[in-house]
Each structure stands twice: as C-alpha cells, then as structure tokens.
Design an enzyme around this catalytic site. Structure first.
Site, PDB file in Angstrom:
ATOM      1  N   SER A   9     -18.886 -16.612   0.846  1.00  0.00           N
ATOM      2  CA  SER A   9     -18.211 -16.046   1.786  1.00  0.00           C
ATOM      3  C   SER A   9     -17.710 -17.639   2.583  1.00  0.00           C
ATOM      4  CB  SER A   9     -19.133 -15.320   2.884  1.00  0.00           C
ATOM      5  OG  SER A   9     -18.741 -15.770   3.813  1.00  0.00           O
ATOM      6  N   HIS A  33     -15.846 -14.538  -0.782  1.00  0.00           N
ATOM      7  CA  HIS A  33     -15.865 -13.280  -0.444  1.00  0.00           C
ATOM      8  C   HIS A  33     -15.464 -13.786   1.304  1.00  0.00           C
ATOM      9  CE1 HIS A  33     -18.216  -9.362   1.825  1.00  0.00           C
ATOM     10  NE2 HIS A  33     -18.347 -10.444   3.004  1.00  0.00           N
ATOM     11  N   ASP A  35     -14.910 -12.884   5.366  1.00  0.00           N
ATOM     12  CA  ASP A  35     -14.752 -12.246   6.031  1.00  0.00           C
ATOM     13  C   ASP A  35     -13.908 -11.885   7.224  1.00  0.00           C
ATOM     14  OD1 ASP A  35     -17.886 -13.417   5.363  1.00  0.00           O
ATOM     15  OD2 ASP A  35     -17.212 -10.741   4.910  1.00  0.00           O
ATOM     16  N   MET A  37     -12.545 -10.884  10.612  1.00  0.00           N
ATOM     17  CA  MET A  37     -13.685 -10.805  12.144  1.00  0.00           C
ATOM     18  C   MET A  37     -12.586 -10.396  13.395  1.00  0.00           C
ATOM     19  SD  MET A  37     -17.194 -12.317  12.198  1.00  0.00           S
ATOM     20  CE  MET A  37     -18.157 -12.634  10.080  1.00  0.00           C
ATOM     21  N   HIS A  66     -13.803  -8.003   3.590  1.00  0.00           N
ATOM     22  CA  HIS A  66     -14.759  -7.505   4.060  1.00  0.00           C
ATOM     23  C   HIS A  66     -14.276  -7.515   5.566  1.00  0.00           C
ATOM     24  CE1 HIS A  66     -19.413  -7.673   5.665  1.00  0.00           C
ATOM     25  NE2 HIS A  66     -18.808  -6.376   6.664  1.00  0.00           N
ATOM     26  N   MET A  68     -14.416  -6.442   9.226  1.00  0.00           N
ATOM     27  CA  MET A  68     -15.558  -6.456  10.289  1.00  0.00           C
ATOM     28  C   MET A  68     -14.000  -6.463  11.500  1.00  0.00           C
ATOM     29  SD  MET A  68     -18.182  -8.655   9.314  1.00  0.00           S
ATOM     30  CE  MET A  68     -17.251  -9.832   8.365  1.00  0.00           C
ATOM     31  N   MET A 137     -25.310  -4.792   3.842  1.00  0.00           N
ATOM     32  CA  MET A 137     -25.653  -6.486   5.240  1.00  0.00           C
ATOM     33  C   MET A 137     -26.605  -6.194   5.049  1.00  0.00           C
ATOM     34  SD  MET A 137     -21.618  -6.470   6.915  1.00  0.00           S
ATOM     35  CE  MET A 137     -23.093  -8.255   7.480  1.00  0.00           C
ATOM     36  N   ASP A 177     -24.990  -8.861   0.854  1.00  0.00           N
ATOM     37  CA  ASP A 177     -24.188  -9.901   2.299  1.00  0.00           C
ATOM     38  C   ASP A 177     -25.128 -10.045   2.936  1.00  0.00           C
ATOM     39  OD1 ASP A 177     -21.157  -9.321   4.223  1.00  0.00           O
ATOM     40  OD2 ASP A 177     -21.749 -11.369   3.183  1.00  0.00           O
TER      41      ASP A 177
HETATM   42  C1  DX5 Z   1     -21.482 -12.066   7.996  1.00  0.00           C
HETATM   43  C2  DX5 Z   1     -20.953 -11.553   6.832  1.00  0.00           C
HETATM   44  C3  DX5 Z   1     -21.821 -12.645   5.346  1.00  0.00           C
HETATM   45  C4  DX5 Z   1     -22.100 -13.641   5.887  1.00  0.00           C
HETATM   46  C5  DX5 Z   1     -22.807 -14.746   4.858  1.00  0.00           C
HETATM   47  O1  DX5 Z   1     -20.822 -10.778   8.966  1.00  0.00           O
HETATM   48  O2  DX5 Z   1     -20.229 -10.902   6.238  1.00  0.00           O
HETATM   49  O3  DX5 Z   1     -20.035 -12.637   4.618  1.00  0.00           O
HETATM   50  O4  DX5 Z   1     -21.198 -14.531   5.857  1.00  0.00           O
HETATM   51  O5  DX5 Z   1     -22.578 -15.970   5.269  1.00  0.00           O
HETATM   52  P1  DX5 Z   1     -24.421 -16.187   4.491  1.00  0.00           P
HETATM   53  O6  DX5 Z   1     -23.483 -16.982   3.808  1.00  0.00           O
HETATM   54  O7  DX5 Z   1     -24.082 -18.023   5.793  1.00  0.00           O
HETATM   55  O8  DX5 Z   1     -24.990 -15.392   5.235  1.00  0.00           O
HETATM   56 ZN    ZN Z   2     -19.066 -10.497   4.520  1.00  0.00          ZN
END
Ligand code: DX5
Ligand code: ZN
Length: 227
Positions: A9, A33, A35, A37, A66, A68, A137, A177
């Site tokens: 990520s 990956h 993320d 948001m 991903h 969110m 998750m 994840d």
């Molecule tokens: C959290 C994300 C994850 C996270 C992974 O909302 O979906 O992908 O950032 O990062 P680490 O490995 O630092 O938990």
């Molecule tokens: Zn994620």
C-alpha cells in the site's frame, strides 16, 4: 496452492518521491494497493484518479484500488479509466452490492468486496460467483501503520472456507489488508490469505526495497513449507 503475493500500500510512501518509491520495490512485489479515501466513509482523505493514472505510468504491475469512499458506484469507472485493474469497495455503504460489482466489471476491472473488521463475512456469500477478490481488513479502515487485529484471523479462515465451498478457489483471491509485517504474515497465511497488503512495513522511510525483499523471502519460505 496459489502463489503467495505482495501488494504494497502506498499510503505511507514518500509522495514527494512516489515514482522512485514504487520502482524501488517492484522487483519483490506483485501488485500495488492504492487506498482511496474520501473523508466521508473514513476520517481521512488520500488521492484520486490522477494519482492512480500517474502510478499506472510508472509501473507495469497491476493496480488494486481499494475504495474507502461513500459512493463507489459513481467513481469506480473513473478509477478503471485511470488504470485500476481491480477495484474493491465496502458493501455496507451501497444499496445494491451486485449492481456495483457489475459496474466495476463492465468498466473492465476485476471486482472485490472489502470486509470491514466489524462486518460479518456473510456479506460476501451471495457474490462469490461474481468477484475476483475478497479483501479482508485486519485494521480499521482509514490509516496506515495500525496494529494487526488478531481477532479477524478466524474470519479470514471463514472467508477461505466460503470460497472453497463455492468451488471458486481458482477465481477468487483472499487478500489480507492492514498491519501485515514479518510478525503477523505467517498467521495470515495459515488462515488462508493469498495476497498480502503491506504499507508501513514496506514504506517505512528506512529501507523499502529491503523490507519488501524480506517479506518476499518470508512468503517464499512459508509457501514452500505448506507444499
Ligand atoms: C487502511 C488501508 C490499508 C492500510 C495498509 O485503511 O486499507 O491498506 O493502509 O497499511 P499498513 O500495512 O501500514 O497497515
Ligand atoms: Zn487497503
């Protein structure tokens, strides 16, 4: 057994040198990956399609976005156009999960259901004919660098069992994840995980390629052990 894969990520990567960070770990990983948001579904705001498009230009590795966000149906096609190869979303924010899966696939990407730590695994049951990944998750969505939630491990096993019972093991990846590192990854593998998202364990600002290599070596060892 499917090959065990790594999906870093980029959430904790140095965004001032994102292309270098991505190139520095490419040799050891299988996906990136991303993320996304929106500050509504989670109390954080990260990046949009232009960043995904920039990353798509830097690497030939597949991108798993991903989402969110509170309206995945609206934005999924935009992220596919930006270069997403897979898109996972959280079903608790939509009225019609199947419809969003269809939107993602019609746009040309693989579809995934992201399972929040507080959401029962049954949420994936009726969609196993249609998805390519179940994103389990193991942290609360919103931030990198959190502690791995061991309580979720039994749910990973349940997900793996549901996928196996559906006869879709070859078509669906179980992805874990959050909080993955050298201390937590073995348990995630044992529970049935196949793709491992690692953010802060790799992009730690110290030695990303070394961290990615160590995780790769660990998965190669663990993968051999279970043959
Ligand atoms: C959290 C994300 C994850 C996270 C992974 O909302 O979906 O992908 O950032 O990062 P680490 O490995 O630092 O938990
Ligand atoms: Zn994620």
């Amino acid at each position: 057994m499917k090959p065990l894969q790594i999906a870093p990520s980029i959430l904790t990567a140095d965004f001032g040198s994102l292309a270098d960070e991505i190139r520095s770990v490419e040799a050891y990983v299988d996906w990136f990956h991303l993320d996304v948001m929106d500050g509504h579904y989670v109390d954080n705001l990260t990046f949009g399609p232009s960043t995904v498009a920039a990353i798509d230009k830097v690497t030939d590795l597949p991108l798993h976005v991903h989402l969110m966000i509170s309206d995945p149906a609206k934005f999924a096609p935009v992220f596919v156009d930006a270069g997403a190869d897979r898109i996972s979303f959280h079903p608790e924010v939509v009225d019609d999960t199947h419809a969003v899966i269809e939107i993602i696939k019609k746009a040309g990407a693989g579809a995934g259901i992201a399972v929040h730590p507080d959401i029962e695994i049954d949420v994936v049951k009726e969609h196993l004919d249609d998805v390519q990944v179940v994103l389990m998750m193991t942290v609360r969505p919103g931030f990198g660098g959190q502690k791995f939630l061991n309580d979720v491990v039994p749910k990973i096993s349940q997900a793996a069992q549901l996928v196996q019972e559906s006869g879709k093991s070859a078509d669906i990846d179980i992805e874990v994840d959050g909080g993955i590192n050298l201390e937590t990854v073995d348990g995630a593998v044992a529970a049935g995980g196949q793709i491992f998202v690692a953010g802060s364990a790799i992009f730690d600002g110290v030695d990303a390629p070394g961290a990615a290599r160590r995780l790769r070596e660990r998965l190669d060892r663990v993968g051999k052990g279970s043959e």
